[in-house]
Design an enzyme around this catalytic site. Structure first.
Site, short mmCIF file in Angstrom:
data_model
loop_
_atom_site.label_atom_id
_atom_site.label_comp_id
_atom_site.label_asym_id
_atom_site.label_seq_id
_atom_site.Cartn_x
_atom_site.Cartn_y
_atom_site.Cartn_z
CG ASP A 128 7.02 4.72 -2.52
OD1 ASP A 128 5.89 4.24 -2.73
OD2 ASP A 128 8.08 4.18 -2.90
CD GLU A 164 0.34 -1.61 -2.01
OE1 GLU A 164 -0.33 -1.97 -1.03
OE2 GLU A 164 0.53 -0.41 -2.31
#
Length: 251
Positions: free
Chosen positions: A8, A127
């Site tokens: 990320d 998510e």
């Protein structure tokens, strides 16, 4: 089971937090990508952690640089809102794209990408956050914004639209190193025929064993914290997964 290193990225740095919050720098993306490739990772996933702030992906130059010395499949996600964005990502060297907000806002984008580039190059990124009633809701913006979409309904819509894989991130388990959300995985596996990449929660070998014991092993796991903090390396995880599979088959 494939072992995928997840990176990320925020402002040119790989970052990591807990439940997608409290982010801290852990290294340079090109250096980590090279290290994980050399250590045997099957694939890499680069996610732009702040794409929502700029409404675009800012990682294309990183992908271009990584491709010079990394020769495994690379996926990119974050801020991909149009067919042009996806085309640019693939032109930069990505093999696959992961789309979350872009699909929530415009599900037809998934079909457009699948029709133009093939389902094999598009992952539906979800998510998932557990709700008080035990269900899971899909979130966007690094697990901060609820969509109102039930994860199990949403995964079926993504499959119908043409995604080739599901990147399933448990917001609740992300960065905790306390183990995977096995119930979430089992429910999503039952809701889709697409391969599932599970992200969020790996911390120690018993967590891989739990996947086997639960009978719901995913197609791949995406790991971050244990790699970034040198608590494991991809080759170790690959061997562990292979040993567990062999034991299960022998039994």
């Amino acid at each position: 089971m494939r072992i995928i290193a997840r990176l990320d990225v925020k402002n040119e740095w790989v970052i990591k937090g807990i439940q997608m919050e409290g982010l801290r720098k852990v290294g340079a993306p090109i250096e980590l990508a090279q290290a994980y490739y050399e250590a045997g990772a099957h694939e890499l996933i680069f996610m732009d952690a702040v794409a929502s702030l700029y409404d675009r992906n800012n990682l294309f130059h990183i992908i271009e640089k990584a491709c010079e010395n990394v020769f495994i499949p690379i996926s990119i996600g974050g801020g991909l809102r149009s067919i042009e964005d996806v085309s640019d990502a693939l032109s930069a060297g990505a093999d696959k794209v992961a789309i979350n907000t872009g699909a929530v806002n415009n599900l037809s984008l998934v079909s457009e990408v699948a029709n133009r580039f093939g389902s094999q190059c598009i992952m539906g990124s979800i998510e998932a956050k557990r709700q008080p009633d035990g269900s899971w809701q899909a979130y966007i913006d690094n697990g901060r914004e609820p969509t109102g979409l039930d994860v199990l309904d949403w995964v079926q819509k993504l499959e119908a639209a043409g995604v080739g894989e599901i990147l399933l991130t448990s917001v609740d388990q992300d960065g905790t190193r306390r183990g995977f959300d096995l119930d979430l995985l089992a429910s999503v596996n039952s809701a889709t025929s697409r391969p599932v990449i599970l992200s969020g929660g790996y911390g120690e070998p018993k967590h891989l064993a739990a996947l086997q014991d639960h009978g719901q092993a995913p197609s791949a796991i995406a790991v971050a914290s244990v790699l970034h903090y040198n608590q494991a390396n991809p080759s170790e995880l690959i061997q562990l997964a292979a040993d567990l599979t062999s034991t299960a088959m022998a039994a």
